[in-house]
Design a protein around this motif. Structure first.
Motif, PDB file in Angstrom:
ATOM      1  N   ARG A 139       0.825  -1.203   0.000  1.00  0.00           N
ATOM      2  CA  ARG A 139       0.000   0.000   0.000  1.00  0.00           C
ATOM      3  C   ARG A 139       0.860   1.254   0.000  1.00  0.00           C
ATOM      4  NH1 ARG A 139      -2.415  -0.783   5.154  1.00  0.00           N
ATOM      5  NH2 ARG A 139      -1.176  -2.682   5.219  1.00  0.00           N
ATOM      6  N   ALA A 140       0.432   2.274  -0.723  1.00  0.00           N
ATOM      7  CA  ALA A 140       1.174   3.523  -0.781  1.00  0.00           C
ATOM      8  C   ALA A 140       1.160   4.181   0.596  1.00  0.00           C
ATOM      9  CB  ALA A 140       0.547   4.461  -1.805  1.00  0.00           C
ATOM     10  N   LYS A 141       2.075   5.109   0.792  1.00  0.00           N
ATOM     11  CA  LYS A 141       2.146   5.779   2.092  1.00  0.00           C
ATOM     12  C   LYS A 141       0.818   6.469   2.392  1.00  0.00           C
ATOM     13  CE  LYS A 141       6.915   6.260   3.164  1.00  0.00           C
ATOM     14  NZ  LYS A 141       7.614   5.830   1.921  1.00  0.00           N
ATOM     15  N   GLY A 142       0.348   6.288   3.614  1.00  0.00           N
ATOM     16  CA  GLY A 142      -0.898   6.927   4.012  1.00  0.00           C
ATOM     17  C   GLY A 142      -2.123   6.070   3.767  1.00  0.00           C
ATOM     18  N   MET A 143      -1.961   4.983   2.960  1.00  0.00           N
ATOM     19  CA  MET A 143      -3.113   4.133   2.670  1.00  0.00           C
ATOM     20  C   MET A 143      -3.234   3.095   3.789  1.00  0.00           C
ATOM     21  SD  MET A 143      -5.623   3.301   0.665  1.00  0.00           S
ATOM     22  CE  MET A 143      -5.505   3.873  -1.029  1.00  0.00           C
ATOM     23  N   SER A 144      -3.813   3.522   4.911  1.00  0.00           N
ATOM     24  CA  SER A 144      -3.996   2.562   5.998  1.00  0.00           C
ATOM     25  C   SER A 144      -5.124   1.612   5.613  1.00  0.00           C
ATOM     26  CB  SER A 144      -4.335   3.291   7.287  1.00  0.00           C
ATOM     27  OG  SER A 144      -5.560   3.960   7.122  1.00  0.00           O
ATOM     28  N   ARG A 178      -6.534  10.804   2.757  1.00  0.00           N
ATOM     29  CA  ARG A 178      -7.885  10.732   3.303  1.00  0.00           C
ATOM     30  C   ARG A 178      -8.551   9.400   2.932  1.00  0.00           C
ATOM     31  NH1 ARG A 178     -10.538  14.893   2.698  1.00  0.00           N
ATOM     32  NH2 ARG A 178      -8.755  16.273   2.640  1.00  0.00           N
ATOM     33  N   GLY A 179      -9.742   9.209   3.515  1.00  0.00           N
ATOM     34  CA  GLY A 179     -10.505   7.989   3.249  1.00  0.00           C
ATOM     35  C   GLY A 179     -10.966   7.947   1.808  1.00  0.00           C
ATOM     36  N   PRO A 180     -11.571   6.830   1.406  1.00  0.00           N
ATOM     37  CA  PRO A 180     -11.853   6.609  -0.006  1.00  0.00           C
ATOM     38  C   PRO A 180     -13.132   7.272  -0.532  1.00  0.00           C
ATOM     39  CG  PRO A 180     -12.428   4.671   1.256  1.00  0.00           C
ATOM     40  CD  PRO A 180     -11.869   5.642   2.226  1.00  0.00           C
ATOM     41  N   TYR A 181     -13.977   7.791   0.346  1.00  0.00           N
ATOM     42  CA  TYR A 181     -15.285   8.245  -0.167  1.00  0.00           C
ATOM     43  C   TYR A 181     -15.616   9.662   0.283  1.00  0.00           C
ATOM     44  CZ  TYR A 181     -15.656   3.250  -0.991  1.00  0.00           C
ATOM     45  OH  TYR A 181     -15.414   1.966  -1.405  1.00  0.00           O
ATOM     46  N   ASP A 182     -14.732  10.612   0.005  1.00  0.00           N
ATOM     47  CA  ASP A 182     -15.019  11.977   0.441  1.00  0.00           C
ATOM     48  C   ASP A 182     -15.801  12.740  -0.614  1.00  0.00           C
ATOM     49  OD1 ASP A 182     -14.329  12.093   3.010  1.00  0.00           O
ATOM     50  OD2 ASP A 182     -12.293  12.839   2.693  1.00  0.00           O
ATOM     51  N   TYR A 183     -17.123  12.503  -0.606  1.00  0.00           N
ATOM     52  CA  TYR A 183     -17.999  13.217  -1.533  1.00  0.00           C
ATOM     53  C   TYR A 183     -18.752  14.295  -0.771  1.00  0.00           C
ATOM     54  CZ  TYR A 183     -16.991   9.403  -4.644  1.00  0.00           C
ATOM     55  OH  TYR A 183     -16.337   8.499  -5.427  1.00  0.00           O
ATOM     56  N   SER A 184     -19.131  15.344  -1.507  1.00  0.00           N
ATOM     57  CA  SER A 184     -20.004  16.391  -0.954  1.00  0.00           C
ATOM     58  C   SER A 184     -19.510  16.896   0.389  1.00  0.00           C
ATOM     59  CB  SER A 184     -21.438  15.840  -0.791  1.00  0.00           C
ATOM     60  OG  SER A 184     -21.904  15.370  -2.005  1.00  0.00           O
ATOM     61  N   LEU A 187       0.748  10.165  -2.250  1.00  0.00           N
ATOM     62  CA  LEU A 187       0.667  10.149  -0.800  1.00  0.00           C
ATOM     63  C   LEU A 187      -0.810  10.237  -0.439  1.00  0.00           C
ATOM     64  CD1 LEU A 187       2.089  10.208   1.888  1.00  0.00           C
ATOM     65  CD2 LEU A 187       2.210  12.694   1.691  1.00  0.00           C
ATOM     66  N   VAL A 188      -1.310   9.222   0.242  1.00  0.00           N
ATOM     67  CA  VAL A 188      -2.738   9.170   0.524  1.00  0.00           C
ATOM     68  C   VAL A 188      -3.047   9.977   1.769  1.00  0.00           C
ATOM     69  CG1 VAL A 188      -4.667   7.666   1.096  1.00  0.00           C
ATOM     70  CG2 VAL A 188      -2.984   6.962  -0.601  1.00  0.00           C
ATOM     71  N   GLU A 245      -3.972  16.702   4.758  1.00  0.00           N
ATOM     72  CA  GLU A 245      -4.022  15.439   5.505  1.00  0.00           C
ATOM     73  C   GLU A 245      -5.161  15.495   6.510  1.00  0.00           C
ATOM     74  OE1 GLU A 245      -1.912  12.750   5.268  1.00  0.00           O
ATOM     75  OE2 GLU A 245      -2.955  11.700   6.871  1.00  0.00           O
ATOM     76  N   GLU A 246      -5.969  14.445   6.522  1.00  0.00           N
ATOM     77  CA  GLU A 246      -7.094  14.423   7.464  1.00  0.00           C
ATOM     78  C   GLU A 246      -6.643  14.023   8.842  1.00  0.00           C
ATOM     79  OE1 GLU A 246     -10.336  11.980   6.304  1.00  0.00           O
ATOM     80  OE2 GLU A 246     -11.494  13.669   5.533  1.00  0.00           O
TER      81      GLU A 246
END
Lengths: 586, 203, 94, 262
Positions: free
Chosen positions: A206-211, A563-569, A560-561, A585-586
């Motif tokens: 996983r890329a950095k930040g992709m927990s 945030r989470g995968p579903y940040d809509y709206s 570099l990741v 970064e969140e």
């Protein structure tokens, strides 16, 4: 110490063979798997269409049957052995080479590394080997059609003694059955290699930040499925080896004493047919989740993207998948309620089986929660995802009946079961595959699929699926046993002729409609409208790459990741989504 | 874009490389394959009264104990090989791996000898035996046979890795990975030996 | 971190010793069930040593053991659900 | 929007088709089967309501939240809701497992009175064979070596055993009405399955095992036995007959058969 996750990033190899055939690029391998599944699904569907046709016009001479199987349909009328071998091959092809191959090995291979920001799978050569082993397994399976006596007729569950005693148990149970077992053993090996690859990739690449808790739910689906494959196929491998030993080595693992088959007294003794059922279903039930978990992940993502809302209860969704994966191993006995298994075990398995309804219900509630309050864009991908939810509910509810031994006493091995598992394992998984195809097609090919064609295809398939599989429940309630080559021998089955006619016509209609999909797929591949990098305004990493993605994915600079995968709206205003590597970064 | 560059994007929750992790996963999976086989063996034994217990101290138990010692010792030398490679001592690594392979082949030789003895003298074959309990031979040869396949495959695997180490092609991680496999094969025998041999000691 | 040669050698010696104990236990003729339980306990102990020192899992992060073993152990235990059926089968043979 | 309507329509048609009961169970022939029917009705009612509500909600959401170009309010979930629906579904599913276990135990766990009549049912590719013991209540010894279908000995009854002399072998399963009968299920080749719709009972016949199955039928008549486990190419024609007779008639028949044997 060298960095343990360092992997080589490489430019595409030259030469057609290295690039498209013996490729180690996960994207090419993903497409290879997909095409294999595509071929298999049309083959499997054709077999079922022929079977359905024969069932409702049993006495009608069909030149086509004779043309295809001169021995199986000598005067144009399908023999029972041909019917049963088509049924066996239909089941095996669909379960292994469509429902296991497309969602996990196909889409998983293509998109898992992209979504977690990896340059490739952890073991690219092993990945290539998995595909070629799978293909070999498929070829071995299909060669059973041409074996002496034809394809096996023992069903995809291959219960001994029928499957263990050789050609005396029926035509096709000789060489055809051997080929079947060898094919399944090869498939086990291929799936194990694939599972090891998927798991290592998720854990280490996983890329950095992709927990883990920032992975898209699709990745969770593939991850849990890989865990299931790692264990389930290991046991199926054992079962396959033992069955092969019984057949070729003369052992008696699954064969008790005193068998008389075709007037021959067999000199086996000591074994038990129930042992096979235990080992087989230890694999067989988790296999159901192998087929559907990737679809669940994909549907969650698609519902979120086209509702422009985050997945409702992301953590609950991830944990529910893990729970389903784990519980999936504890319920195999519900396939054996009437097999002669201990009645006390039946009660335990029943409680565990009903418990698996809980994470399934959680998922359904969360899907509804995801679209609640959204602004739904009804693209074809979205329609298939919504259709998945509808079908998943319908197919899941009939599981309530089959999971209770008292009701299974009646429904076991009737058309009720056929309707149930086709609805949930077949139609739901295939809707997942369709949704994934429409959703990711622009990324893979750089072109859009035709939406009008896609919608017509969807509506017809949705109605067709209900029209085929709901009436099967009625046949089941009336007591119609499955795996009958012919319904003319029993008085009570004659009353069901109209139901079966309806099913067959619906099935033929739905089968023909699938050609529309095939046309859409290949036409759009060549001629579809050009796709942008991120046509759906989605947030996961694969959409940060050009369409189609370059051979080296992100190159040496993985994103570099943040945030989470579903940040809509997001409430801040501005554009209504943030990709995983965008923003603060969140 | 360079033709080959190193990607260092990932984290590593276990702080081990991808190859050992992959081997660990294989080991776990294969462990379940063997477990299923051992459960099958137990199932067959439980469901058949009068299971034979024909193994006398000499030769069966003596031989199988010697085989166990060989495997355990080969595991020891393999562990030393991994250690030597981590400390950069290539020649010692190759020597230790050669010793491991030699003991592995010794195990196979003893085992085959035992097999032939059982078949010729004891009349125990895959399908029949003097007690008319066909599953006795089937489970015995099935379990030990699958294990022997693993030992043979392991010997070939180790030989390839050792040759690669000698030529400087393979590194510490490759030796470690092959070591994991070899120790696992040893570990499986730690269950087969008591369950198949000691539980069948003649009484 | 790696195991020392001394550690490896003592593990090796202990494994050989345990094996001799197992063989020795075969001759007092314990009841089958008791003997099996003792043997399995010894085997699990031996495997733990092999896994911990030879496969140097003891020297890896705890997370690795947690990722690999709990599931495997659960599934092996689940497989034992076959055994009551085997007992029952013995009664039902004819 | 088309899709919302389509889901509603589908849900309505499916629900109506089930409610119509056009293709349904045959009438039950004993109290157990009647209990089965009422338990099934309960289940189908619950499942039907869930089905209808879920599909209707799905359709309604699709219509209600159609894209009108508004901006969506951001929510990521609601833990309290998660807990509530987990608890509710868990309770529902656990509640289902209790009555079902009770019903199940009536078939497989209840003890049968020792005086109950016993009948042996043997499956073979592709026929059913029935054997009644003589007045001594004992079955004659059988062996695969003596199996001879042409000579009317599908069971392989050993002539050397006097207990077998008075066994009655029949092709149809005749039982007296209103009396419990213990079926001893055997198979001599592959797995078959005994299924009589009117009894609401199904049980596999596994070679090498003797599986007991208790049946009882109140209403005299002829009912079809359908093999329900794939047993080979003739699976679909493995039809047998269960003939439930008034007790006196049954006794007379059995006596007559025994006399014919001697």
């Amino acid at each position: 110490m060298e960095n343990p996750t360092a992997a080589k990033v490489h430019a595409p190899p030259g030469g057609f063979l290295r690039r498209y055939v013996f490729s180690t690029d996960h994207k090419v391998i993903g497409i290879q798997y997909y095409l294999l599944a595509l071929f298999s699904v049309f083959l499997g569907m054709t077999l079922s269409a022929l079977m359905r046709y024969h069932l409702v016009y049993p006495g009608e001479k069909q030149h086509l049957f004779q043309l295809l199987w001169p021995n199986g349909a000598p005067d144009g009328i399908m023999t029972p052995e041909l019917y049963l071998s088509l049924m066996t091959m239909h089941g095996t092809i669909m379960v292994f080479f469509v429902l296991t191959t497309a969602p996990q090995s196909g889409f998983g291979n293509y998109f898992l590394p992209l979504q977690i920001g990896a340059p490739d799978m952890a073991f690219p050569v092993l990945n290539m080997l998995s595909f070629w082993t799978t293909l070999l397994s498929f070829l071995v399976l299909c060669s059973a059609f041409f074996a002496d006596g034809g394809a096996p007729l023992g069903g995809w569950t291959a219960y001994p003694p029928l499957s263990a005693t050789g050609a005396i148990a029926g035509p096709g149970m000789g060489t055809g059955m051997d080929l079947w077992i060898i094919s399944i053993a090869l498939f086990c090996v291929a799936s194990l290699m694939g599972a090891i690859n998927f798991l290592t990739t998720v854990l280490e690449m996983r890329a950095k930040g992709m927990s883990l808790m920032r992975m898209p739910l699709t990745c969770w689906g593939w991850f849990v499925t890989a865990v299931i494959s790692l264990f389930a196929f290991a046991v199926l491998l054992t079962a396959g080896i033992l069955l092969l030993l019984d057949r070729l080595g003369g052992t008696s693992f699954f064969l008790p004493a005193g068998l008389v088959i075709s007037d021959r007294v067999l000199d086996h003794s000591g074994g038990s047919p129930l042992l096979w059922q235990h080992l087989f279903w230890f694999f067989g039930h988790p296999e159901v989740y192998i087929a559907i978990l990737p679809g669940m992940g994909l549907v969650s993502t698609v519902l979120s993207v086209f509702s422009r809302k985050p997945v409702f209860g992301y953590k609950a969704m991830a944990y529910a998948m893990v729970a389903i994966g784990l519980l999936g191993f504890l319920v195999w006995g519900h396939h054996m309620f009437i097999s002669g298994m201990s009645p006390y075990s039946a009660i335990a398995f029943s409680v565990l089986t009903l418990a698996i309804g809980v994470p399934s219900a959680i998922k359904t509630f969360n899907w509804l929660g995801t679209i609640w309050g959204g602004q739904l864009r009804l693209t074809t991908a979205m329609l298939f995802a919504l259709g998945f939810v509808s079908v998943f509910v319908s197919g899941g509810l009939t599981g309530l009946f089959l999971g209770q031994p008292a009701l299974d006493l009646y429904f076991h091995d009737t058309y009720f079961v056929v309707g149930h598992f086709h609805m949930i394992m077949g139609v739901a998984s295939i809707f997942g595959i369709f949704a994934a195809t429409f959703y990711w097609f622009p990324k893979v090919t750089g072109r859009m699929m035709s939406e009008p064609l896609g919608k017509i295809h969807f509506y017809c398939t949705f109605l067709g699926a209900y029209a085929i599989f709901i009436p099967m429940h009625f046949a089941g309630i009336a007591g119609n046993p499955r795996r009958y080559a012919d319904f003319t021998q029993f008085d009570f089955l004659k009353d069901l002729a109209s139901v079966h006619k309806f099913i067959t016509h619906a099935a033929l209609f739905t089968a023909v409609i699938q050609l529309l999909f095939l046309w859409n797929l290949f036409w759009s591949w060549r001629r579809g409208a050009k796709a942008r990098e991120n046509p759906w305004n989605a947030t996961t990493l694969e959409w940060a790459l050009p369409s189609p993605p370059p051979a080296h994915n992100f190159g040496i600079n993985p994103p570099l990741v943040k945030r989470g995968p579903y940040d809509y709206s997001l409430p801040q205003g501005g554009k209504d989504f943030l990709m995983q590597h965008e923003g603060e970064e969140e | 874009m360079e033709r080959e560059a190193t990607w260092e994007g990932g984290g590593s929750p276990f702080a081990i490389g991808v190859k050992p992790l992959g081997m660990w996963l294989f080991v776990v999976s294969d462990a379940l394959t063997f477990s299923a086989l051992l459960v099958t063996y137990t199932y067959c034994r439980l469901s058949n009264p009068d299971w034979p217990t024909p193994f006398h101290f000499s030769p069966s138990i003596l031989f199988s104990t010697a085989m166990t010692f060989l495997l355990l010792s080969s595991s020891f030398t393999m562990a030393l090989a991994v250690r030597a490679m981590k400390n950069g001592r290539r020649r010692q690594t190759v020597r230790m791996m050669a010793a491991t392979i030699a003991m592995g082949l010794g195990f196979v030789a003893l085992h085959l000898n035992e097999w032939f003895h059982l078949m010729r003298v004891g009349n125990i074959t895959l399908t029949d035996n003097p007690w008319h309990q066909p599953l006795f031979g089937a489970t015995f040869f099935g379990l030990t046979g699958l294990h022997m396949v693993h030992v043979c495959a392991g010997s070939i695997y180790l030989a390839i890795v050792a040759a690669g180490v000698a030529r400087g092609k393979f590194g510490a991680e490759d030796v470690e990975t092959s070591g994991l496999y070899w120790h696992f094969v040893d570990l499986v025998w730690m269950f087969i030996f008591p369950m198949v041999y000691l539980m069948s000691v003649a009484r | 971190m790696q195991p020392t040669v001394r550690q490896l050698a003592s593990v090796w010696a202990a494994l050989l010793g345990f094996t001799l104990v197992e063989v020795g236990l075969a001759y007092p003729h314990l009841s089958a069930a008791l003997f099996l339980i003792v043997l399995l306990a010894l085997s699990v102990g031996k495997s733990a040593m092999i896994i911990g020192f030879f496969m140097h899992l003891k020297f890896e992060r705890r997370a690795l053991s947690l990722a690999l073993f709990p599931l495997l152990i659960v599934f092996i235990l689940v497989l034992l659900a076959l055994l009551p059926d085997a007992e029952r089968l013995r009664e039902m043979r004819f | 929007m088309l899709f919302a309507g389509l889901i509603w329509l589908t849900a309505a048609v499916v629900a109506a088709a089930f409610a119509m009961k056009r293709w349904w169970f045959p009438p039950p022939i004993n109290t157990y089967a009647a209990n089965f029917d009422s338990y099934f009705s309960l289940n189908i009612a619950v499942a039907g309501i869930i089905f209808f509500l879920a599909q209707a909600a799905l359709g309604w959401f699709i219509w209600r939240f159609r894209n009108q170009g508004r901006r969506v309010r951001h929510t990521e979930g609601n833990n309290r809701l998660e807990v509530v629906w987990t608890a509710v579904t868990l309770a529902l599913f656990l509640a289902a497992s209790v009555p079902s276990a009770v019903l199940w135990s009536r078939v497989h766990l209840d003890l049968l009175s020792p005086t109950a009549m016993s009948v042996e049912l043997l499956g073979q590719q592709f026929a059913w064979n029935v054997r009644y013991p003589g007045p001594d209540g004992r079955y004659g010894r059988t062996s695969a070596r003596f199996v001879n279908d042409a000579a009317g000995n599908p069971f392989g009854i050993d002539d050397g055993d006097p207990a077998g002399k008075d066994d009655v072998v029949s092709g149809a399963l005749r039982i007296p009405a209103g009396k419990p009968v213990l079926l001893r299920l055997h198979s001599r080749d592959v797995i078959h399955s005994f299924f009589v719709r009117e009894l609401r009972v199904k049980q596999d016949l596994v070679p090498g095992m003797e599986i007991p199955l208790k049946i009882e039928a109140d209403k005299p008549g002829e009912y079809e036995i359908a093999c329900s486990e794939l047993c080979g190419l003739g699976h679909h024609q493995m039809r047998g007959l269960l003939i439930v007779m008034p007790p006196a008639q049954f006794d007379a028949w059995l006596r007559q058969q025994r006399e014919a044997r001697q």
